[in-house]
Write an enzyme that holds these catalytic residues in place. Structure first.
Site, short mmCIF file in Angstrom:
data_model
loop_
_atom_site.label_atom_id
_atom_site.label_comp_id
_atom_site.label_asym_id
_atom_site.label_seq_id
_atom_site.Cartn_x
_atom_site.Cartn_y
_atom_site.Cartn_z
N CYS A 123 40.35 64.36 -43.60
CA CYS A 123 41.67 63.77 -44.39
C CYS A 123 41.47 63.83 -46.30
CB CYS A 123 42.34 62.80 -43.45
SG CYS A 123 40.87 60.56 -43.67
N CYS A 131 44.22 65.04 -41.11
CA CYS A 131 43.36 65.11 -40.27
C CYS A 131 42.70 66.76 -39.67
CB CYS A 131 42.66 64.09 -39.40
SG CYS A 131 43.26 62.42 -39.92
N LYS A 196 41.08 55.21 -31.25
CA LYS A 196 41.66 55.24 -32.58
C LYS A 196 43.08 55.21 -32.47
CE LYS A 196 41.25 56.87 -36.94
NZ LYS A 196 40.68 57.81 -38.12
N ARG A 206 43.25 54.19 -47.51
CA ARG A 206 43.56 55.49 -48.43
C ARG A 206 43.81 54.42 -49.37
NH1 ARG A 206 48.49 56.29 -42.56
NH2 ARG A 206 46.43 57.02 -41.52
N ARG A 218 50.67 60.14 -38.26
CA ARG A 218 49.08 60.19 -38.15
C ARG A 218 49.71 60.40 -36.20
NH1 ARG A 218 46.03 61.33 -42.36
NH2 ARG A 218 45.22 59.93 -42.96
N GLU A 234 40.54 58.60 -22.82
CA GLU A 234 40.32 59.65 -24.06
C GLU A 234 38.48 59.04 -24.20
OE1 GLU A 234 40.40 60.95 -27.07
OE2 GLU A 234 43.11 61.16 -27.25
N LYS A 249 39.42 51.47 -32.40
CA LYS A 249 40.20 50.62 -33.74
C LYS A 249 41.10 50.37 -33.85
CE LYS A 249 39.42 53.26 -38.18
NZ LYS A 249 39.08 54.68 -39.04
N SER A 275 40.28 48.47 -42.81
CA SER A 275 40.79 47.48 -44.20
C SER A 275 41.40 46.77 -44.41
CB SER A 275 41.01 49.47 -44.76
OG SER A 275 41.89 49.51 -44.35
C1 PBG Z 1 39.53 59.01 -41.30
C2 PBG Z 1 39.49 57.90 -41.23
C3 PBG Z 1 40.52 56.49 -41.11
C4 PBG Z 1 39.72 55.52 -41.27
C5 PBG Z 1 38.02 55.58 -40.90
N1 PBG Z 1 38.69 57.11 -40.90
C6 PBG Z 1 41.81 56.37 -42.05
C7 PBG Z 1 43.00 56.81 -41.05
O1 PBG Z 1 42.93 57.01 -40.23
O2 PBG Z 1 43.96 57.64 -41.83
C8 PBG Z 1 40.32 54.00 -41.77
C9 PBG Z 1 39.46 52.83 -42.36
C10 PBG Z 1 39.67 51.58 -42.08
O3 PBG Z 1 40.80 51.25 -42.44
O4 PBG Z 1 39.05 50.22 -42.66
N2 PBG Z 1 40.30 59.38 -40.75
#
Ligand code: PBG
Length: 327
Positions: A123, A131, A196, A206, A218, A234, A249, A275
């Site tokens: 991504c 992705c 995830k 992002r 996504r 998963e 996550k 984040s």
């Molecule tokens: C990439 C990825 C993401 C995050 C980690 N690897 C973003 C997403 O899936 O959009 C998010 C990490 C965060 O929010 O701290 N695919």
């Protein structure tokens, strides 16, 4: 036994006794600090929505990671790249000239003690921000496996210690495992982002990684936040395909999932305190609404108590600095 024989307050009487019976303690070995590496020199570009985090050029990242290691002892980082140019399928990330492989080479030379976990995903590298490779308006699973495998090999060649696929394609752990093995990296572990979720908590990331999808979202590849039985399936798939560690996550809204994964599989479980979770704490703290350091400690403790062995968190450096200074 019940009251008056049992008085649970007896073990809470003093700091010494509370410290003695404390069940969960977060220490530096549990923590992984994420970083964003970008092109250029001398760049330290603040990420507005994630106070205290930056897009670092390679030279500045090397300085920062040295400082992290020397001041806190944290010796594990997770790397994300912001490339010079993007393309349709993320091929830009699949060579030694790509931004993250170059950063890894520089870091391994300057601070070899620090273990590098390399995030694998397309991504950050695709023009459309999805992705994987787009066919008929959706990410095509099997075509995407090819770029994920190639990106993983490029990262391993550069010296990545752990490969961490975060794309949520089916079959990607097996594809990456095969590619690593064929290229002589049979001893490089895979930390799979197994459960995830399609989460709104990734918003600030992002901005940081410049990876927001340009159309749609996504939810055809990341998990529905309502499901936890599916999370176990998963995780099971990823273990079957060769994952050495599995991840849940985000962390805070998914503590129940962390707990189920840990108690079902007895594998090393990683939780990503993402984040949005970080930025909410920062925003409340900037308003003077919460006791930030106590909140951070409580959050990280709860993630570990739920069953996580490892926590990826933007709080890692600050948390450790505070532990050291409050001793
Ligand atoms: C990439 C990825 C993401 C995050 C980690 N690897 C973003 C997403 O899936 O959009 C998010 C990490 C965060 O929010 O701290 N695919």
């Amino acid at each position: 036994m019940s009251f008056p024989v049992t008085r649970l307050r007896r073990l809470r009487k003093t700091p010494a006794i509370r410290n003695m019976v404390r069940e969960t303690i977060v220490n530096k070995d549990d923590l992984i600090m994420p970083y964003f590496v970008c092109p250029g020199e001398g760049v330290q570009n603040p990420i507005k929505s994630m106070p205290g985090n930056y897009q670092h050029s390679i030279d500045m990242l090397v300085k920062e990671v040295k400082d992290l290691y020397e001041t806190t002892g944290v010796d594990k980082i997770l790397l994300f790249g912001i490339p010079e140019e993007k393309d349709e399928d993320g091929t830009v990330a699949c060579s030694q000239h790509a931004i993250v492989p170059r950063a890894i080479t520089a870091l391994k030379e300057a601070v070899p003690e620090v273990m590098i976990v390399a995030d694998v995903c397309n991504c950050e590298y695709t023009t459309h921000g999805h992705c994987g490779t787009i066919v008929d308006g959706d990410v095509n699973n099997d075509l995407t496996l090819k770029t994920l495998a190639a990106q993983s090999v490029a990262l391993a060649v550069a010296g990545a210690d752990i490969i961490a696929p975060s794309d949520m394609m089916d079959g990607r752990v097996a594809a990456i495992r095969n590619a690593l093995d064929e290229n002589g990296f049979e001893n490089t572990p895979i930390m799979a982002y197994s459960a995830k979720y399609a989460s709104a908590f990734y918003g600030p990331f992002r901005d940081a990684a410049e990876s927001a999808p340009q159309f749609g979202d996504r939810s055809t590849y990341q998990m529905d936040p309502a499901n936890s039985d599916e999370a176990l399936r998963e995780v099971q798939e990823d273990i079957n395909e060769g994952a050495d560690m599995v991840m849940v996550k985000p962390a805070l809204s998914y503590l129940d999932v962390i707990n189920r994964v840990k108690s079902t599989f007895n594998m090393p479980v990683v939780a990503y305190n993402v984040s949005g979770e970080f930025s909410m704490v920062k925003a409340a703290a900037q308003n003077g609404w919460i006791d930030e350091q106590r909140i951070i400690r409580e959050i990280l403790t709860s993630i570990k108590r739920a069953g996580a062995d490892v926590i990826i968190t933007y709080h890692a450096k600050e948390f450790m600095l505070n532990q050291i200074h409050s001793k």
